[in-house]
Design a protein around this motif. Structure first.
Motif, PDB file in Angstrom:
ATOM      1  N   PRO A 293       0.809  -1.222   0.000  1.00 26.23           N
ATOM      2  CA  PRO A 293       0.000   0.000   0.000  1.00 26.23           C
ATOM      3  C   PRO A 293       0.844   1.274   0.000  1.00 26.23           C
ATOM      4  N   ILE A 294       0.256   2.335  -0.494  1.00 28.96           N
ATOM      5  CA  ILE A 294       0.868   3.669  -0.477  1.00 28.96           C
ATOM      6  C   ILE A 294      -0.209   4.663  -0.055  1.00 28.96           C
ATOM      7  N   ILE A 295       0.102   5.477   0.921  1.00 24.23           N
ATOM      8  CA  ILE A 295      -0.831   6.498   1.404  1.00 24.23           C
ATOM      9  C   ILE A 295      -0.137   7.853   1.401  1.00 24.23           C
ATOM     10  N   LYS A 296      -0.849   8.878   0.926  1.00 30.37           N
ATOM     11  CA  LYS A 296      -0.329  10.242   0.908  1.00 30.37           C
ATOM     12  C   LYS A 296      -1.268  11.149   1.702  1.00 30.37           C
ATOM     13  N   PHE A 297      -0.701  12.046   2.486  1.00 33.23           N
ATOM     14  CA  PHE A 297      -1.534  13.040   3.165  1.00 33.23           C
ATOM     15  C   PHE A 297      -0.690  14.236   3.608  1.00 33.23           C
ATOM     16  N   TYR A 298      -1.389  15.317   3.886  1.00 39.46           N
ATOM     17  CA  TYR A 298      -0.749  16.534   4.394  1.00 39.46           C
ATOM     18  C   TYR A 298      -1.743  17.224   5.310  1.00 39.46           C
ATOM     19  N   ARG A 299      -1.248  18.109   6.159  1.00 38.82           N
ATOM     20  CA  ARG A 299      -2.126  18.840   7.061  1.00 38.82           C
ATOM     21  C   ARG A 299      -2.734  20.023   6.343  1.00 38.82           C
ATOM     22  N   GLU A 300      -4.029  20.253   6.556  1.00 38.79           N
ATOM     23  CA  GLU A 300      -4.704  21.354   5.890  1.00 38.79           C
ATOM     24  C   GLU A 300      -4.167  22.704   6.325  1.00 38.79           C
ATOM     25  N   ASP A 301      -3.635  22.806   7.553  1.00 41.30           N
ATOM     26  CA  ASP A 301      -3.111  24.089   8.006  1.00 41.30           C
ATOM     27  C   ASP A 301      -1.644  24.283   7.624  1.00 41.30           C
ATOM     28  N   ALA A 302      -1.078  23.313   6.869  1.00 39.29           N
ATOM     29  CA  ALA A 302       0.276  23.437   6.294  1.00 39.29           C
ATOM     30  C   ALA A 302       1.378  23.632   7.333  1.00 39.29           C
ATOM     31  N   SER A 310       4.779   4.170   2.704  1.00 42.98           N
ATOM     32  CA  SER A 310       4.785   2.956   1.890  1.00 42.98           C
ATOM     33  C   SER A 310       5.395   1.806   2.687  1.00 42.98           C
ATOM     34  N   LYS A 311       5.296   0.616   2.125  1.00 37.63           N
ATOM     35  CA  LYS A 311       5.803  -0.593   2.773  1.00 37.63           C
ATOM     36  C   LYS A 311       6.954  -1.162   1.960  1.00 37.63           C
ATOM     37  N   ILE A 312       8.117  -1.316   2.601  1.00 39.98           N
ATOM     38  CA  ILE A 312       9.286  -1.903   1.949  1.00 39.98           C
ATOM     39  C   ILE A 312       9.935  -2.891   2.918  1.00 39.98           C
ATOM     40  N   ALA A 318       8.597   6.489   5.396  1.00 41.33           N
ATOM     41  CA  ALA A 318       8.013   7.823   5.193  1.00 41.33           C
ATOM     42  C   ALA A 318       8.923   8.642   4.291  1.00 41.33           C
ATOM     43  N   GLU A 319       8.330   9.254   3.263  1.00 41.32           N
ATOM     44  CA  GLU A 319       9.070  10.116   2.336  1.00 41.32           C
ATOM     45  C   GLU A 319       8.271  11.406   2.122  1.00 41.32           C
ATOM     46  N   GLU A 320       8.973  12.457   1.763  1.00 47.66           N
ATOM     47  CA  GLU A 320       8.317  13.761   1.586  1.00 47.66           C
ATOM     48  C   GLU A 320       7.376  13.748   0.376  1.00 47.66           C
ATOM     49  N   LEU A 321       6.209  14.317   0.570  1.00 46.48           N
ATOM     50  CA  LEU A 321       5.235  14.495  -0.515  1.00 46.48           C
ATOM     51  C   LEU A 321       5.527  15.830  -1.183  1.00 46.48           C
TER      52      LEU A 321
END
Length: 325
Positions: A293-302, A310-312, A318-321
């Protein structure tokens, strides 16, 4: 009026450069003036500069720029300005504007200290806003007086000062400032709280702002103790490659979620809200063993950097979006 505690004084005196975020409004005007006066008493005023960030969304932005430039010239403070393009991309305008400003602050050299003018009223608004969004313990700590941004110290020395006290100080010292008419636009959530909700609360409970600030300060101390406990626990499920999914899976959901949040926070990544955490739980701990799986998210208040999880090799990575979709 004393603005800087001992720790902040030391940070300012040891800094190579000091940059004050300067919009020309009352709050940032006092922040800039206070830093300048402090540095002058120590013969270090030359390392101070002000930055005006033009969001290019206000008709008066050019006039505000001229005001800021003129104010700094009068005070013999180095001045710079930068234009930014606000890209909302699924987040609110206020959060997008904050993110754009943080990109500028992040670009400064190491050894630079950033100073912002948030005050006690901002603290009350932030805590109330987060309560309405269903925040946890860390969210209730509100705005932090001293944080870091990309390895640089960021301080907010006016958090113990009310907006009323700021205005009184500026009037007493005959310091000019601008007023942003958009602060009266109650379609923005912050403005609605500031202009409609909080005045009603203060009318009924006059000490509400002070009490909220005191609560946030107390919870900050309690949160640090909680954080220390989790940090020790984190060492048992984490190494340089990431988080051990097998070890995490043996913990209950709440403890697992808190450790993941701490781990992300240590890397200055956005922390998942409850909905995102449930998605993470389903994807990484309830899916097939061979799933990737891969999941991306960020905080709305930045406030934090967006993240890709991701899974390895049975590790949570965790890597920067780099872009928001």
């Amino acid at each position: 009026m004393d603005f800087f505690n001992k720790s902040e004084q030391e940070i300012l005196l040891q800094a190579k450069n000091i940059v004050v975020g300067f919009s020309g409004g009352a709050d940032s005007t006092l922040a800039l003036y206070a830093v300048d006066q402090f540095l002058q008493t120590h013969g270090q005023a030359k390392k101070l500069s002000a930055i005006y960030v033009d969001h290019q969304t206000q008709a008066k932005s050019t006039d505000w720029l001229k005001h800021c430039e003129s104010f700094c010239a009068e005070q013999s403070i180095s001045f710079d300005s930068q234009c930014v393009e606000i890209k909302q991309s699924g987040q609110g305008y206020e959060a997008a504007a904050r993110s754009a400003r943080q990109d500028i602050f992040s670009s400064y050299d190491q050894g630079t200290v950033i100073v912002l003018g948030h005050h006690m009223d901002d603290q009350a608004e932030t805590v109330f806003f987060r309560v309405l969004r269903g925040t946890g313990l860390k969210g209730l700590t509100g705005i932090q007086r001293h944080t870091t941004l990309k390895g640089k110290d960021l301080i907010r020395p006016l958090l113990h000062v009310s907006k009323e006290e700021i205005l009184q100080f500026l009037e007493k010292h005959d310091l000019s400032y601008i007023e942003d008419d958009s602060n009266r636009d109650n379609s923005y959530s912050r403005n609605f709280l500031r202009n409609k909700v909080i005045p009603l609360i203060v009318e009924r409970w006059p000490g509400a702002k002070n009490n909220t600030a005191r609560m946030a300060n107390l919870l900050t101390k309690q949160s640090k103790l909680y954080h220390q406990f989790l940090t020790e626990k984190l060492k048992t499920v984490c190494d340089e490659d990431g988080l051990h999914l097998d070890k995490l899976s043996k913990l209950d959901y709440f403890e697992r979620a808190e450790l993941i949040r701490i781990w992300l926070d240590q890397q200055s990544f956005a922390s998942p809200n409850e909905s995102q955490m449930k998605e993470l739980e389903k994807s990484f701990f309830q899916s097939r063993q061979d799933a990737n799986p891969i999941i991306k998210f960020y905080r709305e208040d930045a406030q934090k950097t967006g993240v890709v999880l991701s899974k390895i090799n049975n590790y949570l990575i965790a890597e920067e979006l780099n872009e928001r979709t």
